[in-house]
Motif scaffolding. Structure first.
Motif, PDB file in Angstrom:
ATOM      1  N   HIS A 323      -6.148  -3.082  -0.842  1.00  0.00           N
ATOM      2  CA  HIS A 323      -6.468  -3.344  -2.243  1.00  0.00           C
ATOM      3  C   HIS A 323      -5.271  -3.024  -3.135  1.00  0.00           C
ATOM      4  CE1 HIS A 323      -7.285   0.824  -3.773  1.00  0.00           C
ATOM      5  NE2 HIS A 323      -7.681   1.059  -2.535  1.00  0.00           N
ATOM      6  N   LEU A 324      -4.972  -3.970  -4.013  1.00  0.00           N
ATOM      7  CA  LEU A 324      -3.822  -3.860  -4.910  1.00  0.00           C
ATOM      8  C   LEU A 324      -4.169  -3.066  -6.163  1.00  0.00           C
ATOM      9  CD1 LEU A 324      -0.886  -4.693  -5.430  1.00  0.00           C
ATOM     10  CD2 LEU A 324      -1.750  -6.836  -6.423  1.00  0.00           C
ATOM     11  N   ASP A 325      -5.422  -3.057  -6.559  1.00  0.00           N
ATOM     12  CA  ASP A 325      -5.796  -2.315  -7.767  1.00  0.00           C
ATOM     13  C   ASP A 325      -5.717  -0.813  -7.513  1.00  0.00           C
ATOM     14  OD1 ASP A 325      -8.195  -2.685  -6.059  1.00  0.00           O
ATOM     15  OD2 ASP A 325      -9.195  -1.524  -7.619  1.00  0.00           O
ATOM     16  N   SER A 326      -5.611  -0.048  -8.583  1.00  0.00           N
ATOM     17  CA  SER A 326      -5.573   1.408  -8.461  1.00  0.00           C
ATOM     18  C   SER A 326      -6.243   2.016  -9.683  1.00  0.00           C
ATOM     19  CB  SER A 326      -4.128   1.906  -8.369  1.00  0.00           C
ATOM     20  OG  SER A 326      -3.489   1.867  -9.640  1.00  0.00           O
ATOM     21  N   TRP A 327      -6.430   3.332  -9.633  1.00  0.00           N
ATOM     22  CA  TRP A 327      -6.794   4.040 -10.843  1.00  0.00           C
ATOM     23  C   TRP A 327      -5.535   4.268 -11.670  1.00  0.00           C
ATOM     24  CZ3 TRP A 327     -11.379   3.671 -12.581  1.00  0.00           C
ATOM     25  CH2 TRP A 327     -12.477   3.594 -11.714  1.00  0.00           C
ATOM     26  N   HIS A 328      -5.694   4.793 -12.871  1.00  0.00           N
ATOM     27  CA  HIS A 328      -4.640   4.743 -13.873  1.00  0.00           C
ATOM     28  C   HIS A 328      -3.918   6.054 -14.118  1.00  0.00           C
ATOM     29  CE1 HIS A 328      -8.437   5.965 -15.598  1.00  0.00           C
ATOM     30  NE2 HIS A 328      -7.785   6.561 -16.593  1.00  0.00           N
ATOM     31  N   ALA A 329      -4.325   7.148 -13.436  1.00  0.00           N
ATOM     32  CA  ALA A 329      -3.711   8.445 -13.704  1.00  0.00           C
ATOM     33  C   ALA A 329      -2.321   8.573 -13.095  1.00  0.00           C
ATOM     34  CB  ALA A 329      -4.607   9.569 -13.186  1.00  0.00           C
ATOM     35  N   ALA A 330      -1.999   7.733 -12.101  1.00  0.00           N
ATOM     36  CA  ALA A 330      -0.667   7.729 -11.493  1.00  0.00           C
ATOM     37  C   ALA A 330      -0.332   6.291 -11.143  1.00  0.00           C
ATOM     38  CB  ALA A 330      -0.626   8.643 -10.271  1.00  0.00           C
ATOM     39  N   THR A 331       0.628   6.084 -10.247  1.00  0.00           N
ATOM     40  CA  THR A 331       1.054   4.717  -9.946  1.00  0.00           C
ATOM     41  C   THR A 331       0.398   4.136  -8.696  1.00  0.00           C
ATOM     42  OG1 THR A 331       3.003   5.569  -8.764  1.00  0.00           O
ATOM     43  CG2 THR A 331       3.267   5.005 -11.098  1.00  0.00           C
ATOM     44  N   GLY A 332      -0.588   4.841  -8.137  1.00  0.00           N
ATOM     45  CA  GLY A 332      -1.366   4.276  -7.030  1.00  0.00           C
ATOM     46  C   GLY A 332      -0.544   4.017  -5.791  1.00  0.00           C
ATOM     47  N   ALA A 333       0.274   4.991  -5.374  1.00  0.00           N
ATOM     48  CA  ALA A 333       1.183   4.782  -4.247  1.00  0.00           C
ATOM     49  C   ALA A 333       0.476   4.829  -2.902  1.00  0.00           C
ATOM     50  CB  ALA A 333       2.302   5.823  -4.292  1.00  0.00           C
ATOM     51  N   THR A 334      -0.257   5.915  -2.638  1.00  0.00           N
ATOM     52  CA  THR A 334      -0.971   6.019  -1.362  1.00  0.00           C
ATOM     53  C   THR A 334      -2.308   5.298  -1.419  1.00  0.00           C
ATOM     54  OG1 THR A 334      -2.143   8.097  -1.857  1.00  0.00           O
ATOM     55  CG2 THR A 334       0.091   8.277  -0.974  1.00  0.00           C
ATOM     56  N   ASP A 335      -2.784   5.029  -2.639  1.00  0.00           N
ATOM     57  CA  ASP A 335      -4.084   4.368  -2.802  1.00  0.00           C
ATOM     58  C   ASP A 335      -3.969   3.266  -3.847  1.00  0.00           C
ATOM     59  OD1 ASP A 335      -6.777   3.827  -2.509  1.00  0.00           O
ATOM     60  OD2 ASP A 335      -7.402   5.360  -3.933  1.00  0.00           O
ATOM     61  N   ASN A 336      -3.633   2.051  -3.464  1.00  0.00           N
ATOM     62  CA  ASN A 336      -3.319   1.689  -2.095  1.00  0.00           C
ATOM     63  C   ASN A 336      -2.144   0.710  -2.066  1.00  0.00           C
ATOM     64  OD1 ASN A 336      -3.653   1.452   0.742  1.00  0.00           O
ATOM     65  ND2 ASN A 336      -4.968  -0.311   0.474  1.00  0.00           N
ATOM     66  N   ALA A 337      -1.133   0.986  -2.899  1.00  0.00           N
ATOM     67  CA  ALA A 337       0.055   0.149  -2.842  1.00  0.00           C
ATOM     68  C   ALA A 337       0.655   0.160  -1.445  1.00  0.00           C
ATOM     69  CB  ALA A 337       1.091   0.610  -3.861  1.00  0.00           C
ATOM     70  N   ILE A 338       0.596   1.317  -0.763  1.00  0.00           N
ATOM     71  CA  ILE A 338       1.228   1.379   0.555  1.00  0.00           C
ATOM     72  C   ILE A 338       0.491   0.517   1.571  1.00  0.00           C
ATOM     73  CG2 ILE A 338       0.006   3.437   1.390  1.00  0.00           C
ATOM     74  CD1 ILE A 338       3.712   2.391   1.904  1.00  0.00           C
ATOM     75  N   GLY A 339      -0.853   0.434   1.456  1.00  0.00           N
ATOM     76  CA  GLY A 339      -1.578  -0.465   2.355  1.00  0.00           C
ATOM     77  C   GLY A 339      -1.156  -1.902   2.145  1.00  0.00           C
ATOM     78  N   CYS A 340      -0.998  -2.302   0.872  1.00  0.00           N
ATOM     79  CA  CYS A 340      -0.538  -3.663   0.569  1.00  0.00           C
ATOM     80  C   CYS A 340       0.880  -3.881   1.066  1.00  0.00           C
ATOM     81  CB  CYS A 340      -0.608  -3.911  -0.934  1.00  0.00           C
ATOM     82  SG  CYS A 340      -2.288  -3.903  -1.598  1.00  0.00           S
ATOM     83  N   ALA A 341       1.750  -2.891   0.855  1.00  0.00           N
ATOM     84  CA  ALA A 341       3.140  -3.029   1.281  1.00  0.00           C
ATOM     85  C   ALA A 341       3.246  -3.146   2.802  1.00  0.00           C
ATOM     86  CB  ALA A 341       3.957  -1.837   0.782  1.00  0.00           C
TER      87      ALA A 341
END
Length: 552
Positions: A323-341
């Motif tokens: 999933h490319l979406d994330s919550w907004h408190a940080a940049t969503g690196a482990t949840d889940n930009a890394i899964g997409c990457a």
């Protein structure tokens, strides 16, 4: 006669050697995949773009849309085809926090650590006011809550309200390990895996049948928001309730900025400090400035899709994604930009090596996962249907690989389907034993939850969840303000990309699709709440200038 004997003998020798040739070919191909990732990896560059440049990526926000458009351009540049944004009906306006400052002004001056609750309004410029801490009754009935609000309504007007008691977070003397042991991995993913045992819940006391019925948490939250709004509270602050200034900031349940006051989640340490000063009988003055924007066009969200076309079995599909979406408190690196990457990188490797899969390999980066797996549910419903109501593509679907548990090494896979499917995946994963990969286990659960692979499993399709070492996921980064690029373990995620590329390619090349449950053995589908069922948008909207956002 001699020639015939020679041909027959040659055929026998060839047949005997085929397994050896296949084994050698497999090892050569895996070596090429490993070499491509070791020497020419684009994985961390992709992670940088999705987090540092486009994060956070809240569903419906321009950040998410921009990240999705970048992913489309990047996958097209790598040679993937049919890259496009596929719309679905999110049904809520987009929302974005542009500015937040929070300070203690008196009795001393200091900076406060806070995050804004999503889908809440802005303050009207910087707001400076005394703080009032409102301690709600526990499990109140409607009459009890009404009586409590009646006594409190004059106390909240013109105040910044701390909603609730300060949470005491005990020091953790036995923090969980960052990697699971080999024995634990065997218990979870080995051939004799033990079923996961949920902790026994604490028994709920039997309520007095004559006692007033307590309100649900949802009812209490809705009425509290309305009470603060109706009685002139300026800002609401919630206790984050976590150690080391970690904050999880989710959303106003209604997604309606008009039904609540400006709201922040404050670090447990700052909340506790203010609580203790107020208990001394000393006034605490805070200043808060919040700028939020809403985006009406966010009611349509998008899944991001691209593919490597197949050859002789091109109408059959193997999918991989996160999933490319994330919550907004940080940049969503482990949840889940890394899964997409990882998934984008796996597809890039296969395309760069010039491999020609028999089946079409399709990458999907979902939105709406954090709000309830909404994007992947809409996609499955639109393209495949379900076991009970299949669409034409249902029988031609070969499996969906998902990564969504952080930055750790893959240790195994859970496969929805009969044991034969898990056995096939276990065989495919054997070459990664030295990397700590144990195997695969079969699942019969059609329950929706966890991550997007369950949208496929719920439909009766082979959803495959890749299980990873926890590292800091559940403890520090999952949904928190600490979820940034710096938390990624590069060596782990590069191994993950290699393993996913290998697994996806193997399923794309097999003669047969993964086995599925026979019709009389398919587990029953649990009922799903109507409120969480998304719908695909009827048609992709034509490109047009984006609407101007408005401050809420």
């Amino acid at each position: 006669m001699l020639n015939r004997r020679a041909v027959a003998l040659g055929l026998i020798v060839l047949l005997l050697c085929l397994p050896l040739f296949a084994q050698t070919s497999d090892k050569d191909l895996l070596a090429r995949i490993r070499q491509e990732e070791a020497n020419k990896s684009q994985l961390m560059k992709t992670e940088h773009m999705l987090t540092d440049v486009y994060g956070p990526r809240l569903t419906g926000s321009p950040n998410h849309r921009n990240a999705a458009e970048w992913a489309i351009k990047q996958m097209t540049a790598w040679g993937l085809q049919n890259a496009h944004l596929e719309p679905w009906d999110f049904g809520h306006v987009g929302w974005l926090n542009e500015r937040l400052t929070a300070h203690m002004i008196a009795p001393i001056k200091d900076v406060l650590t806070c995050e804004v609750l999503a889908w809440t309004p802005s303050t009207r410029g910087p707001v400076r006011a005394k703080t009032y801490q409102m301690i709600l009754p526990e499990r109140p009935s409607q009459d009890q809550l009404t009586a409590f609000f009646e006594k409190e309504k004059t106390k909240v007007r013109g105040r910044i309200v701390l909603a609730g008691k300060h949470t005491i977070v005990p020091v953790n003397l036995n923090p969980p390990p960052k990697r699971i042991t080999d024995e634990q991995a065997q218990q979870r993913f080995g051939p004799n895996a033990r079923p996961f045992a949920f902790p026994t819940p604490t028994p709920t006391p039997t309520p007095n049948p004559n006692a007033p019925k307590p309100l649900t948490n949802a009812q209490l939250a809705e009425q509290l928001d309305q009470f603060l709004k109706d009685n002139g509270a300026l800002v609401r602050a919630n206790d984050a309730g976590r150690e080391f200034r970690q904050i999880r900031a989710f959303n106003n349940r209604t997604f309606d900025v008009n039904k609540t006051v400006p709201t922040v989640v404050m670090s447990n340490e700052d909340y506790g400090r203010i609580t203790r000063i107020l208990a001394d009988g000393t006034d605490v003055v805070l200043e808060v400035d919040i700028v939020n924007r809403v985006y009406p066009e966010g009611k349509t969200s998008y899944n991001t899709v691209a593919e490597i076309p197949g050859t002789d079995k091109a109408d059959e599909v193997i999918m991989l994604g996160g999933h490319l979406d994330s919550w907004h408190a940080a940049t969503g690196a482990t949840d889940n930009a890394i899964g997409c990457a990882i998934m984008m990188e796996a597809a890039r490797i296969l395309k760069t090596l010039g491999l020609k899969p028999r089946r079409t390999i399709r990458v999907a980066l979902w939105s709406g996962e954090e709000e309830g797996l909404l994007g992947s549910q809409a996609y499955v419903k639109e393209h495949f249907g379900s076991f009970e109501n299949p669409k034409p593509g249902y029988e031609r679907f070969g499996g969906y690989f998902n990564i969504d548990s952080g930055t750790g090494r893959v240790r195994g896979a859970g496969v929805f389907g009969p044991p034969e499917g898990a056995n096939i995946m276990r065989k495919i994963l054997e070459l990664f034993k030295d990397d700590g990969v144990v195997g695969a286990t079969a699942s019969r659960s059609r329950n929706l939850g966890g991550s997007d692979n369950t949208s496929f499993s719920q439909a009766g399709l082979p959803g495959i969840g890749m299980g990873q070492d926890p590292i800091e996921y559940q403890t520090n980064t999952w949904h928190t303000n600490l979820d940034t690029y710096e938390r990624i373990l590069e060596d782990d995620v590069k191994k993950d990309a290699v393993e996913v590329a290998w697994c996806v390619y193997q399923l794309a090349m097999r003669d047969d699709l993964l086995p599925r449950f026979a019709r009389d053995q398919m587990p029953s589908r649990p009922p799903e709440p109507a409120a969480t069922t998304p719908a695909p948008a009827k048609a992709a909207p034509k490109p047009k200038p984006r609407k101007r956002a408005r401050r809420t």
